[in-house]
Design a protein around this motif. Structure first.
Motif: not given
Length: 570
Positions: A11-13, A15
């Motif tokens: 998702e190319k995220k 955290y």
């Protein structure tokens, strides 16, 4: 404030999460083992997206504390199928510490090849990697510097890792920008390749915050002084480097020679594959033997090897490379070995596994012992591999099965390090019992003469070496400072407290080391390993190794006292 980052590649995220000082203190190899066990990585195929790849540092990373900037890389190994922690020096761990990043975790698989870039302000970018694919590490490193400037540190995947070769490690930049400090073992590079990550680039902030700056600065000064006063550090590691171990093992009879057929290559006066010969020759040519792989290290055991014309060939040339890629294959020319080492660094591969694998071709009779041209051609073929090269890239155990070779020196599918377990028995016990596969760094006692010792004494020596190694790895400390750190537990603990503001007691060291070992053994148990997997290959029990004529005397059933201790609390 310390933080961690979890990167969802699909998702190319990114955290972020705050990490407490007490958690930071239990970093490095402890953090990788804990996260892998909690994430139940033992349930997943090692090359599946679900298998995480963890990078973790210790609490003193980024401070200038000597030899405290090693980076632990943890995953389920595609080579051994068990837990794996491979660690390396260089500047990557220093940069993580400067950014106050205790660990980062790669999850999932990117839809396309990327360069992960984290800026000094904490921004995360998933940059395209097309211009780097297929390149050797040295050319790829120069392109990273051209794109992002020189004030970066990186973790880089070589071409073998791109196509899933299990020889592949992950190369960290050294203090001069070379991609030459590898977290090499266990196929960790193949996992990074399966995630389609070509490189991780960190912008180095240039300053670091600690809880008590005056105390940390005094600890840095005091530790440097202790190292400079230590005879083993200054007269061995600083003066000669790890290649001096080749001289010792050749005399001791524990050097791997021609696929572990012998323990000595030549009489001391004729031995050219150790530091006593190589170091003065290299210095006379203009080479360097006090090179620091990581910022602030005063041990400086690394080297820069040059050729007859004074041109750099490779940095560093280490003992394990001498033992496996050199004498184990019958090589007797250090210049030839240096050139092979350069190729291996460019390919981004483990020289231990590679050397053990190449020796199997000679064992099979497909090439003469010491055939440099054959070895070079095999390594060159790994850049754009055909089916045969891809087989070599799968490691010693799988290659041995394909060739039908009986004498294959592996434990848990990983090549045995450069200490013959028939002679260097305490290290041999470590390589048998560790969850890491046949890995000397899990607890080495290379100078211990054990034949006059009782079984219990040898087991205890191995266990203490394993606890100390695990504690050093969890704290991000290079084990070459162990002659100081292992004896200065109270000082190290107080240094961590000064950096983090914690209230740890000296018991922390042993408790941390033992906790690492138990987490790792628990993981392998859940992955399906049994004590039978700890047995040495049959030829070690059957063939006396010259010149000492020893056969192996330790079997899994002899290790019961250690199993009991490792299973406590698990």
């Amino acid at each position: 404030m310390w933080r961690s980052i979890r990167l969802d590649l699909k998702e190319k995220k990114a955290y972020w999460q705050e990490v407490s000082p007490e958690e930071v203190a239990m970093g490095g190899r402890y953090r990788t083992a804990k996260l892998l066990l909690e994430g139940e990585a033992y349930r997943f195929d090692p090359l599946a997206p679900e298998n995480p790849l963890v990078f973790a540092v210790g609490p003193l990373a980024g401070t200038g504390f000597s030899n405290a900037n090693r980076t632990s890389v943890g995953t389920r190994s595609p080579l051994t199928l068990g837990i794996k922690e491979a660690n390396g020096g260089g500047t990557f761990g220093y940069a993580l510490g400067q950014m106050r990043l205790s660990h980062l975790v790669l999850e999932g698989r990117s839809p396309e090849w990327v360069v992960l870039r984290i800026t000094r302000t904490g921004e995360v970018f998933f940059d395209p990697a097309e211009g780097l694919l297929g390149l050797g590490n040295f050319q790829a490193a120069e392109r990273l510097f051209a794109a992002y400037g020189r004030r970066i540190a990186f973790a880089l995947l070589g071409p073998v890792g791109e196509y899933g070769g299990l020889l592949a490690g992950i190369a960290f930049s050294d203090t001069d920008g070379r991609p030459s400090r590898l977290a090499a073992r266990g196929g960790v590079g193949a996992v990074m390749g399966a995630k389609r990550v070509k490189a991780i680039v960190l912008e180095v902030p240039g300053k670091v915050e600690v809880a008590d700056k005056p105390k940390v600065l005094e600890a840095i000064r005091r530790y440097a002084q202790l190292l400079r006063e230590d005879p083993l550090v200054m007269q061995f590691y600083n003066a000669i480097g790890t290649m001096g171990m080749a001289d010792f093992q050749n005399a001791f009879g524990g050097l791997p020679v021609r696929n572990f057929r012998e323990g000595r290559l030549a009489p001391a006066e004729a031995f050219r594959m150790g530091g006593q010969y190589i170091a003065p020759l290299n210095k006379a040519r203009g080479g360097k033997h006090t090179h620091a792989c990581m910022p602030g290290c005063v041990i400086q055991c690394s080297n820069v090897i040059v050729d007859e014309g004074g041109e750099e060939v490779v940095s560093p040339l280490e003992y394990e490379t001498i033992g496996l890629l050199g004498t184990n294959c019958g090589l007797q020319d250090p210049d030839q070995l240096a050139r092979l080492n350069r190729l291996a660094n460019d390919l981004g591969i483990d020289t231990i596994e590679t050397g053990a694998s190449l020796a199997l071709y000679m064992e099979k009779g497909l090439a003469p012992w010491g055939d440099y041209a054959f070895m070079e051609a095999r390594l060159q073929a790994l850049y754009t591999p055909d089916e045969e090269a891809r087989l070599l890239a799968q490691g010693t155990a799988r290659l041995g099965e394909a060739l039908g070779v009986a004498r294959v020196p592996v434990i848990k599918r990983q090549a045995i390090s450069a200490y013959d377990p028939r002679v260097v028995e305490a290290t041999g016990v470590t390589m048998m019992i560790t969850a890491q596969g046949a890995d000397h760094t899990a607890g080495n006692a290379p100078r211990l003469e054990t034949r006059a010792m009782g079984v219990g004494e040898v087991l205890e020596a191995s266990y203490q070496a394993q606890v100390n190694a695990a504690a050093n790895d969890a704290l991000g400390l290079c084990v070459f400072g162990g002659s100081v750190t292992n004896k200065q537990v109270d000082f190290i603990t107080q240094s961590v407290n000064a950096a983090l503001g914690t209230g740890l007691t000296p018991r922390f060291w042993t408790e941390l080391g033992e906790a690492v070992l138990r987490l790792e053994h628990r993981f392998n148990h859940l992955a399906g390993f049994t004590h039978e997997d700890d047995r040495l290959p049959a030829f070690f029990y059957q063939e006396p190794v010259p010149p000492k004529g020893y056969t192996a005397r330790f079997r899994p059933e002899d290790l019961a006292p250690l199993y009991e201790r490792l299973h406590q609390g698990s």
